[in-house]
Scaffold this motif. Structure first.
Motif, short mmCIF file in Angstrom:
data_model
loop_
_atom_site.label_atom_id
_atom_site.label_comp_id
_atom_site.label_asym_id
_atom_site.label_seq_id
_atom_site.Cartn_x
_atom_site.Cartn_y
_atom_site.Cartn_z
N UNK A 26 -10.32 7.33 -3.70
CA UNK A 26 -11.18 8.13 -2.85
C UNK A 26 -11.75 7.21 -1.75
N UNK A 27 -11.73 7.57 -0.41
CA UNK A 27 -12.29 6.56 0.53
C UNK A 27 -11.23 6.56 1.75
N UNK A 28 -11.37 5.80 2.60
CA UNK A 28 -10.37 5.85 3.86
C UNK A 28 -9.40 4.55 3.58
N UNK A 29 -8.29 4.65 4.28
CA UNK A 29 -7.20 3.53 4.01
C UNK A 29 -6.50 3.64 5.30
N UNK A 30 -5.87 2.37 5.53
CA UNK A 30 -5.11 2.08 6.70
C UNK A 30 -3.90 1.35 6.33
N UNK A 31 -2.80 1.83 6.86
CA UNK A 31 -1.51 1.32 6.90
C UNK A 31 -1.10 0.49 8.34
N UNK A 32 -0.92 -0.63 8.49
CA UNK A 32 -0.69 -1.45 9.73
C UNK A 32 0.80 -1.68 9.71
N UNK A 33 1.21 -2.20 10.95
CA UNK A 33 2.81 -2.31 11.19
C UNK A 33 3.83 -1.35 10.43
N UNK A 34 3.28 -0.29 10.81
CA UNK A 34 4.01 0.80 10.16
C UNK A 34 5.08 1.32 11.05
#
Length: 580
Positions: free
Chosen positions: A225-233
């Motif tokens: 639960x909660x936010x997630x971030x995926x970078x250099x995708x």
């Protein structure tokens, strides 16, 4: 290191900026372009300098350019080898800038171009290599690193509020971006996806880091639960994340604006493209296009969609509970063996005319005050579950009992809760007599007195048994009036599925109040216009009788308020169990 605010340069005249661009265009003529690709994460141009020699100018990912650079140009213009200490210093400064939310762009150049040093046009022998993107990394090697440009793209106002609304509505927000990891994390903190000091372990991944995890670890990370971030995708990373979320049973909405977003937009349950900055490919692949490119518009659309769904349920709830009541009233009449309390023309009038305006007005219900505090419904949730069906039956049962009950009261009781029922002079009978009214011809000493109806009219009986056929007109009018009044009150119950009328007062939907007035007006029309009263088999009611109708009808609101209270407690209990 150079910081460039994307919002503009307040201390530089627009005319000077244009002149600067024209100066560079005249000074250096572009003769070739090496287009951007996601493998080398850079693009470059070959320009002809005033000296007649060609120079390669490169921009792209800072890490990617540093890997292909052998020298660095210092502030005084001198060029020195790019050794390990210098490398680490550059990376630390890059991290410092990106952690402030700046989108960093590396700059480099190359003077010794070998066979491209005299490139001039497509007729040059080396032109074929410029047509092969696999050669670009070789050309863009042994570079002289110049520095980093930091571009600030401030988050649009209201994004943090929209994300907070999503959090309250049980919608998980994930950011998938091609930006540097520290830049992406800093921006996510700015928009309040993460708190300032929140540990992002297990919540922030680069595309490669996430793909390197086992399938079990990937599902575990996405399930948190909660936010997630995926970078250099990369495009395949976005597509894979969407696919996994759908396999987990989630309803996935994906936003994007570029060509590389199209596969994920197409795969998502709801693809959302940007209408202003989005490419035509992204728009074609999407289900929805935002006219203002505002994330808050998506949240508003979710609230509107929930409101429309609730209004549809309100219409169904009102119509089914009312119709169940009518069916139960007919069933009770047959089961008790009493005379019919409603004739077919009256039932048709209620269904086709009296119920129509309130049912239509329920489509204009405003959104519940807590519309964005409720969890999203599952994709396989039934429109009518067991609890909703029970509510239909409880309300419908009261409608039927009240409709038949007032009919029985008029025949058998002289008063009810202090209200005189025999003011018109009608004859009272016992309940067994009413249930066996078909045998009245065998009763000894059974006489019926005439009674008065509205307008001074008296109903007399040559045959006492006619009291249960012709004589039931007043009782039948009371039953019809209770049915109409109780359905008007029931329409107020349908304003909200769970919220009390104290929280969601009737004036929140003025159209419903107008519709109720129209329905009651139509009912009064058939009561007090003699021609229509004869057609529908009714008689006028006095104020005392109207008070009795309201008294019998109003409890439907109290019953539904209790059911709503139970429903709210069930929902809160389920939410607590899910959180635990």
């Amino acid at each position: 290191m150079v910081l460039v605010e994307k919002m503009g340069f307040p201390d530089v005249k627009g005319r000077n900026k244009i002149s600067c661009c024209e100066w560079w265009t005249k000074r250096s003529k572009r003769v070739a372009t090496l287009e951007f690709d996601r493998i080398r994460k850079s693009m470059s141009v070959i320009v002809r300098e005033p000296t007649g020699h060609n120079q390669l100018l490169v921009k792209g990912s800072v890490e990617s350019l540093l890997e292909r650079s052998s020298h660095v140009q210092l502030a005084d213009g001198s060029v020195v080898p790019l050794d390990e200490p210098c490398w680490q210093l550059m990376l630390s400064r890059h991290l410092e800038m990106s952690s402030k939310g700046l989108r960093c762009l590396g700059m480099a150049y190359k003077d010794e171009l070998g066979e491209f040093s005299d490139y001039y046009s497509e007729s040059h022998p080396a032109h074929k290599k410029l047509l092969d993107p696999s050669c670009y990394s070789t050309i863009e090697s042994d570079l002289v690193f110049v520095g980093v440009v930091g571009l600030r793209d401030p988050p649009r106002g209201g994004v943090d509020k929209a994300i907070d609304d999503c959090r309250g509505a049980g919608i998980e927000v994930m950011v998938i971006t091609g930006d540097n990891k520290s830049t992406a994390e800093a921006i996510c903190r700015q928009i309040k996806l993460f708190s300032g000091n929140e540990d992002l372990t297990g919540r922030s991944f680069t595309g490669k880091e996430f793909m390197a995890l086992s399938s079990t670890q990937q599902i575990e990370a996405l399930s948190k639960h909660g936010g997630k971030v995926f970078s250099r995708a990369e495009p395949r990373h976005k597509q894979e994340i969407v696919r996994m979320l759908k396999e987990m049973g989630e309803v996935v909405a994906m936003t994007g604006d570029g060509v590389n977003d199209a596969p994920a937009l197409k795969l998502a349950d709801i693809g959302v493209a940007m209408g202003i900055t989005g490419t035509e490919v992204a728009k074609e692949a999407s289900d929805m296009v935002l006219a203002d490119d505002n994330f808050g518009s998506i949240v508003s659309a979710v609230a509107e969609g929930r409101s429309i769904y609730n209004n549809m349920k309100a219409f169904i709830r009102y119509m089914i509970s009312s119709n169940v009541g009518e069916v139960i009233s007919i069933f009770l009449t047959a089961a008790l063996g009493i005379p019919e309390c409603l004739i077919p023309v009256q039932l048709l009038w209620v269904n086709l005319v009296t119920d129509g305006p309130p049912a239509t007005a329920l489509g204009f219900n405003p959104a519940d005050v807590d519309i964005m505090q409720k969890p999203p419904r599952k994709i396989d949730d039934a429109l009518i579950n067991s609890w909703v069906l029970l509510r239909y039956l409880v309300i419908g049962s009261y409608v039927g009992i009240a409709t038949v009950g007032i009919f029985v009261l008029w025949y058998t009781k002289g008063s009810f809760m202090g209200i005189n029922l025999v003011g018109d002079g009608h004859t009272l009978v016992t309940l067994p007599q009413l249930r066996n009214w078909g045998e009245c011809s065998t009763w000894s000493n059974f006489t019926v007195a005439p009674y008065a109806v509205g307008g001074g009219q008296m109903i007399t009986f040559s045959n006492p048994c006619d009291y249960f056929t012709i004589g039931k007109v007043k009782a039948m009018t009371l039953s019809l009036s209770v049915l109409v009044a109780i359905e008007m009150f029931n329409s107020l119950n349908a304003l909200s599925e769970d919220n009390s009328l104290v929280t969601m007062p009737p004036w929140r939907n003025p159209w419903l109040l107008v519709a109720m007035s129209v329905s009651l007006g139509l009912h009064c029309l058939i009561l007090y216009v003699p021609f229509l009263a004869d057609v529908f088999g009714v008689v006028p009611l006095n104020l005392n009788e109207w008070f009795l109708v309201i008294l019998v009808s109003a409890p439907v609101i109290l019953i539904d308020e209790v059911l709503k209270f139970v429903g709210r407690n069930r929902r809160l209990s389920g939410k607590k169990e899910k959180t635990a």
